[in-house]
Design an enzyme around this catalytic site. Structure first.
Site, PDB file in Angstrom:
ATOM      1  N   MET A  30       0.958  -1.203   0.110  1.00  0.00           N
ATOM      2  CA  MET A  30      -0.029  -0.045   0.067  1.00  0.00           C
ATOM      3  C   MET A  30       0.820   1.341   0.020  1.00  0.00           C
ATOM      4  O   MET A  30       0.415   2.528   0.233  1.00  0.00           O
ATOM      5  CB  MET A  30      -0.870  -0.037   1.068  1.00  0.00           C
ATOM      6  CG  MET A  30      -1.897  -1.304   1.441  1.00  0.00           C
ATOM      7  SD  MET A  30      -3.156  -0.830   2.084  1.00  0.00           S
ATOM      8  CE  MET A  30      -2.966  -0.841   3.536  1.00  0.00           C
ATOM      9  N   HIS A  34       8.955   1.093   3.086  1.00  0.00           N
ATOM     10  CA  HIS A  34      10.339   1.260   4.028  1.00  0.00           C
ATOM     11  C   HIS A  34      11.138  -0.070   3.800  1.00  0.00           C
ATOM     12  O   HIS A  34      10.865  -0.870   2.791  1.00  0.00           O
ATOM     13  CB  HIS A  34       9.467   1.180   5.501  1.00  0.00           C
ATOM     14  CG  HIS A  34       8.651   0.398   5.877  1.00  0.00           C
ATOM     15  ND1 HIS A  34       8.737  -0.918   5.859  1.00  0.00           N
ATOM     16  CD2 HIS A  34       7.367   0.381   5.992  1.00  0.00           C
ATOM     17  CE1 HIS A  34       7.822  -1.709   6.144  1.00  0.00           C
ATOM     18  NE2 HIS A  34       6.578  -0.714   6.157  1.00  0.00           N
ATOM     19  N   HIS A  37       9.315  -3.458   3.257  1.00  0.00           N
ATOM     20  CA  HIS A  37       9.008  -3.611   1.874  1.00  0.00           C
ATOM     21  C   HIS A  37      10.024  -3.992   1.014  1.00  0.00           C
ATOM     22  O   HIS A  37       9.820  -4.958   0.029  1.00  0.00           O
ATOM     23  CB  HIS A  37       8.261  -2.320   1.201  1.00  0.00           C
ATOM     24  CG  HIS A  37       6.913  -2.044   1.901  1.00  0.00           C
ATOM     25  ND1 HIS A  37       6.886  -0.694   2.723  1.00  0.00           N
ATOM     26  CD2 HIS A  37       5.766  -2.670   2.100  1.00  0.00           C
ATOM     27  CE1 HIS A  37       5.724  -0.523   3.165  1.00  0.00           C
ATOM     28  NE2 HIS A  37       4.985  -1.841   2.906  1.00  0.00           N
ATOM     29  N   ASP A  77       8.495   9.693  -3.362  1.00  0.00           N
ATOM     30  CA  ASP A  77       9.533   8.806  -2.475  1.00  0.00           C
ATOM     31  C   ASP A  77       9.338   7.375  -2.748  1.00  0.00           C
ATOM     32  O   ASP A  77      10.569   6.850  -2.848  1.00  0.00           O
ATOM     33  CB  ASP A  77       9.263   8.908  -0.944  1.00  0.00           C
ATOM     34  CG  ASP A  77      10.459   8.631  -0.013  1.00  0.00           C
ATOM     35  OD1 ASP A  77      11.591   8.954  -0.409  1.00  0.00           O
ATOM     36  OD2 ASP A  77      10.241   7.684   0.760  1.00  0.00           O
ATOM     37  N   ASP A  78       8.215   7.024  -2.938  1.00  0.00           N
ATOM     38  CA  ASP A  78       8.197   5.331  -3.099  1.00  0.00           C
ATOM     39  C   ASP A  78       8.658   5.048  -4.511  1.00  0.00           C
ATOM     40  O   ASP A  78       9.655   4.206  -4.603  1.00  0.00           O
ATOM     41  CB  ASP A  78       6.587   4.907  -3.228  1.00  0.00           C
ATOM     42  CG  ASP A  78       6.148   5.063  -1.882  1.00  0.00           C
ATOM     43  OD1 ASP A  78       6.685   5.249  -0.730  1.00  0.00           O
ATOM     44  OD2 ASP A  78       4.815   4.771  -1.767  1.00  0.00           O
ATOM     45  N   GLN A  81      12.608   5.008  -4.003  1.00  0.00           N
ATOM     46  CA  GLN A  81      13.147   4.002  -3.430  1.00  0.00           C
ATOM     47  C   GLN A  81      13.087   2.755  -4.489  1.00  0.00           C
ATOM     48  O   GLN A  81      13.695   1.844  -4.431  1.00  0.00           O
ATOM     49  CB  GLN A  81      12.132   3.624  -2.181  1.00  0.00           C
ATOM     50  CG  GLN A  81      12.446   4.581  -0.984  1.00  0.00           C
ATOM     51  CD  GLN A  81      11.947   4.061   0.089  1.00  0.00           C
ATOM     52  OE1 GLN A  81      12.403   2.985   0.659  1.00  0.00           O
ATOM     53  NE2 GLN A  81      10.984   4.607   0.863  1.00  0.00           N
ATOM     54  N   LYS A 151       5.093  -9.960   9.374  1.00  0.00           N
ATOM     55  CA  LYS A 151       4.559  -8.978  10.445  1.00  0.00           C
ATOM     56  C   LYS A 151       3.040  -9.043  10.422  1.00  0.00           C
ATOM     57  O   LYS A 151       2.154  -9.071  11.366  1.00  0.00           O
ATOM     58  CB  LYS A 151       4.825  -7.444   9.825  1.00  0.00           C
ATOM     59  CG  LYS A 151       4.386  -6.409  10.953  1.00  0.00           C
ATOM     60  CD  LYS A 151       4.998  -5.057  10.614  1.00  0.00           C
ATOM     61  CE  LYS A 151       3.857  -4.289   9.928  1.00  0.00           C
ATOM     62  NZ  LYS A 151       2.907  -4.121  10.516  1.00  0.00           N
ATOM     63  N   SER A 187       6.775  -0.207   9.992  1.00  0.00           N
ATOM     64  CA  SER A 187       5.464  -0.180   9.287  1.00  0.00           C
ATOM     65  C   SER A 187       5.257   1.174   8.855  1.00  0.00           C
ATOM     66  O   SER A 187       5.802   2.386   9.361  1.00  0.00           O
ATOM     67  CB  SER A 187       4.620  -0.347  10.659  1.00  0.00           C
ATOM     68  OG  SER A 187       3.268   0.235  10.428  1.00  0.00           O
ATOM     69  N   SER A 188       4.613   1.212   7.836  1.00  0.00           N
ATOM     70  CA  SER A 188       4.106   2.617   7.354  1.00  0.00           C
ATOM     71  C   SER A 188       3.538   3.535   8.241  1.00  0.00           C
ATOM     72  O   SER A 188       3.339   4.762   8.305  1.00  0.00           O
ATOM     73  CB  SER A 188       3.140   2.556   6.005  1.00  0.00           C
ATOM     74  OG  SER A 188       3.521   1.595   5.058  1.00  0.00           O
ATOM     75  N   ARG A 189       2.837   2.970   9.204  1.00  0.00           N
ATOM     76  CA  ARG A 189       1.898   3.546  10.344  1.00  0.00           C
ATOM     77  C   ARG A 189       2.960   4.242  11.150  1.00  0.00           C
ATOM     78  O   ARG A 189       2.401   5.077  11.983  1.00  0.00           O
ATOM     79  CB  ARG A 189       1.000   2.678  10.831  1.00  0.00           C
ATOM     80  CG  ARG A 189      -0.154   2.264  10.165  1.00  0.00           C
ATOM     81  CD  ARG A 189      -0.948   1.243  10.949  1.00  0.00           C
ATOM     82  NE  ARG A 189      -1.846   0.540   9.989  1.00  0.00           N
ATOM     83  CZ  ARG A 189      -3.132   0.903   9.705  1.00  0.00           C
ATOM     84  NH1 ARG A 189      -3.609   1.905  10.457  1.00  0.00           N
ATOM     85  NH2 ARG A 189      -3.754   0.285   8.993  1.00  0.00           N
TER      86      ARG A 189
HETATM   87  P1  AMP Z   1       1.501  -2.919   3.740  1.00  0.00           P
HETATM   88  O1  AMP Z   1       1.961  -1.966   2.467  1.00  0.00           O
HETATM   89  O2  AMP Z   1       1.588  -2.480   4.950  1.00  0.00           O
HETATM   90  O3  AMP Z   1       0.153  -3.688   3.113  1.00  0.00           O
HETATM   91  O4  AMP Z   1       2.459  -4.099   3.567  1.00  0.00           O
HETATM   92  C1  AMP Z   1       2.875  -4.656   2.312  1.00  0.00           C
HETATM   93  C2  AMP Z   1       3.760  -5.928   2.424  1.00  0.00           C
HETATM   94  O5  AMP Z   1       4.785  -5.519   3.458  1.00  0.00           O
HETATM   95  C3  AMP Z   1       3.115  -7.097   3.310  1.00  0.00           C
HETATM   96  O6  AMP Z   1       3.198  -8.373   3.038  1.00  0.00           O
HETATM   97  C4  AMP Z   1       3.349  -6.950   4.587  1.00  0.00           C
HETATM   98  O7  AMP Z   1       3.480  -7.960   5.603  1.00  0.00           O
HETATM   99  C5  AMP Z   1       4.992  -6.495   4.309  1.00  0.00           C
HETATM  100  N1  AMP Z   1       5.668  -5.719   5.444  1.00  0.00           N
HETATM  101  C6  AMP Z   1       5.195  -4.574   6.108  1.00  0.00           C
HETATM  102  N2  AMP Z   1       6.017  -4.342   7.079  1.00  0.00           N
HETATM  103  C7  AMP Z   1       7.045  -5.253   6.988  1.00  0.00           C
HETATM  104  C8  AMP Z   1       8.312  -5.245   7.765  1.00  0.00           C
HETATM  105  N3  AMP Z   1       8.437  -4.540   8.807  1.00  0.00           N
HETATM  106  N4  AMP Z   1       9.015  -6.534   7.469  1.00  0.00           N
HETATM  107  C9  AMP Z   1       8.589  -7.322   6.543  1.00  0.00           C
HETATM  108  N5  AMP Z   1       7.652  -7.231   5.536  1.00  0.00           N
HETATM  109  C10 AMP Z   1       6.739  -6.167   6.063  1.00  0.00           C
END
Ligand code: AMP
Length: 282
Positions: A30, A34, A37, A77-78, A81, A151, A187-189
């Site tokens: 999403m 970081h 990802h 920025d995405d 990266q 995660k 985490s993005s959050r």
């Molecule tokens: P998101 O953008 O949060 O939906 O995450 C996309 C993918 O990245 C999902 O498969 C998450 O589990 C994975 N992800 C998010 N944070 C981490 C992390 N710190 N380490 C490894 N995978 C992650």
């Protein structure tokens, strides 16, 4: 890097790669990327010929409108990266591409018990929304493998079952959680946390580590109760759950049923930001 916004265009590209016998890896995200990802992208890169990363903030998986609005977005920025790590394709669809009219049917997916607890219980509709979007992505891309982060362990198990039931030519691979030096799961959050909030959030991972270290020494109820009491002393932590389950099927463990591998999972709000984390007890 190719940036593709249309399903048709992506499918044309994939067809050409398939004609050249290229293996395709897929990393759904999403955005607000970081190192977590990037670890998924790196794993995909090491195993496949072509890596497709998607960035799509999926409205279907947000059970709270406020959370969807507050979700961080940083597309420039995405892209920077992704270019820097040599990613091949960014799939950047808008909502209409993913959910055109009523054409995207709800998938009749049997979660078994995988949606009953934790994220399923605390975020009603969330994991159905995840399944909806992943089903659509897997239909469009049909990758050789999809890479998911530990995660979101419950999401990983569900996506593995979804692929097994509906997309058997796609392997689902799990990549270990990437953490800050402090232990905080990336985490993005986390971008929404103050420095102090990040310090407080470290307690979540510390709780999981204590749980893992003491697993087998006390009953599971005693262990959970002690750790919950400890977290409750911090008014800045609003705990939602602390649970331990069989890592293969997410069935909760009780008493002295010290199954391995187990997964100990936590969710809590810190500064109003909802955070999750887990550890595998192998
Ligand atoms: P998101 O953008 O949060 O939906 O995450 C996309 C993918 O990245 C999902 O498969 C998450 O589990 C994975 N992800 C998010 N944070 C981490 C992390 N710190 N380490 C490894 N995978 C992650």
């Amino acid at each position: 890097m190719l940036i593709i916004k249309r399903v048709k265009e992506l499918q044309n590209y994939i067809q050409k790669q398939r004609a050249k016998n290229k293996k395709i890896g897929f990393v759904p995200t999403m955005g607000a990327l970081h190192y977590g990802h990037l670890a998924l992208l790196e794993e995909a890169r090491s195993e496949q010929d072509i890596v497709i990363c998607s960035i799509f903030v999926n409205p279907a998986q947000f059970n709270e409108k406020k959370d969807l609005q507050a979700y961080p977005r940083s597309i420039e920025d995405d892209i920077y990266q992704l270019e820097a790590v040599g990613n091949d394709v960014l799939f950047l669809p808008d909502e209409k591409e993913i959910y055109p009219n009523e054409a995207v049917k709800e998938v009749d997916f049997d979660f078994e018990n995988l949606n009953d607890s934790m994220e399923g219980a605390y975020r009603p509709g969330h994991l159905q929304g995840v399944v909806k979007v992943l089903h659509r992505f897997l239909d469009i891309i049909a990758p050789d493998a999809m890479y998911m982060g530990q995660k979101d362990y419950q999401q990983y198990l569900i996506s593995k079952k979804l692929a097994h039931d509906f997309h058997p030519s796609t392997a689902v691979k799990m990549v270990e959680t990437v953490r800050e030096d402090s232990g905080l799961a990336m985490s993005s959050r986390n971008r929404r946390l103050s420095d102090e909030g990040k310090q407080i959030a470290n307690k979540l991972n510390a709780t999981l580590r204590t749980f893992r270290d003491q697993y087998g020494q006390k009953t599971i109820e005693e262990l959970k109760q002690g750790l919950k009491q400890n977290l409750a002393t911090d008014p800045n932590i609003d705990l939602e759950y602390l649970e331990v389950a069989d890592a293969s099927n997410l069935k909760f463990l009780e008493g002295r049923n010290y199954i391995r591998p187990a997964v100990v999972c936590i969710a809590a709000k810190v500064e109003g930001v909802r955070l999750i984390d887990n550890l595998i007890i192998s």
